[in-house]
Design a protein around this motif. Structure first.
Motif, PDB file in Angstrom:
ATOM      1  N   UNK A 235       0.836  -1.211   0.000  1.00  0.00           N
ATOM      2  CA  UNK A 235       0.000   0.000   0.000  1.00  0.00           C
ATOM      3  C   UNK A 235       0.865   1.253   0.000  1.00  0.00           C
ATOM      4  N   UNK A 236       1.959   1.222   0.750  1.00  0.00           N
ATOM      5  CA  UNK A 236       2.871   2.368   0.755  1.00  0.00           C
ATOM      6  C   UNK A 236       3.475   2.587  -0.631  1.00  0.00           C
ATOM      7  N   UNK A 237       3.775   1.502  -1.323  1.00  0.00           N
ATOM      8  CA  UNK A 237       4.348   1.612  -2.662  1.00  0.00           C
ATOM      9  C   UNK A 237       3.365   2.234  -3.656  1.00  0.00           C
ATOM     10  N   UNK A 238       2.082   2.134  -3.377  1.00  0.00           N
ATOM     11  CA  UNK A 238       1.059   2.742  -4.235  1.00  0.00           C
ATOM     12  C   UNK A 238       0.925   4.243  -4.022  1.00  0.00           C
ATOM     13  N   UNK A 239       1.510   4.755  -2.971  1.00  0.00           N
ATOM     14  CA  UNK A 239       1.327   6.150  -2.608  1.00  0.00           C
ATOM     15  C   UNK A 239       1.964   7.093  -3.630  1.00  0.00           C
ATOM     16  N   UNK A 240       1.363   8.253  -3.815  1.00  0.00           N
ATOM     17  CA  UNK A 240       1.869   9.225  -4.776  1.00  0.00           C
ATOM     18  C   UNK A 240       3.076  10.009  -4.265  1.00  0.00           C
TER      19      UNK A 240
END
Length: 122
Positions: free
Chosen positions: A60-65
């Motif tokens: 989920x952190x890797x999906x962050x902008x």
């Protein structure tokens, strides 16, 4: 140990000064990545606090902008891979996540931060 908890904790370190620095430094050129405004030292320190974070939350952190939040994800992965407590199975899972989500690592420093230890520990 959730992505939301990590982001909330990291938010405590945000500053306009750092926001300006990261904005000038980041050269991702993807038109989507934004600076969050946190020093690397604070990113790394916070990542150590979240070393037990599950892979699903790291993802989920890797999906962050935000650039620094993704750097935190890579740092958590790095710390997990370095830990003597981490099983070989988990190291392989970290490696797989790193490769699978490489699309989110759009700057040399993501690779510099994570590739060596993650690749070394498979």
């Amino acid at each position: 140990m959730t992505a939301k908890n990590y982001i909330n904790r990291l938010s405590e370190f945000k500053s306009e000064k750092e926001l300006d620095k990261v904005d000038k430094y980041f050269k991702g050129n993807d038109g989507k990545t934004k600076p969050f405004g946190v020093k690397f030292g604070d990113i790394f320190k916070t990542a150590k606090e979240f070393i037990e974070m599950p892979l699903s939350e790291i993802n989920k952190l890797l999906d962050n902008e935000y650039y620094e939040i993704r750097m935190g994800a890579v740092s958590i992965m790095d710390y997990q891979a370095k830990s003597k407590k981490t099983s070989e199975t988990r190291k392989k899972e970290l490696f797989e996540l790193y490769l699978t989500r490489h699309d989110r690592l759009n700057n040399w420093d993501f690779v510099d931060r994570g590739a060596y230890i993650l690749l070394e520990n498979i």
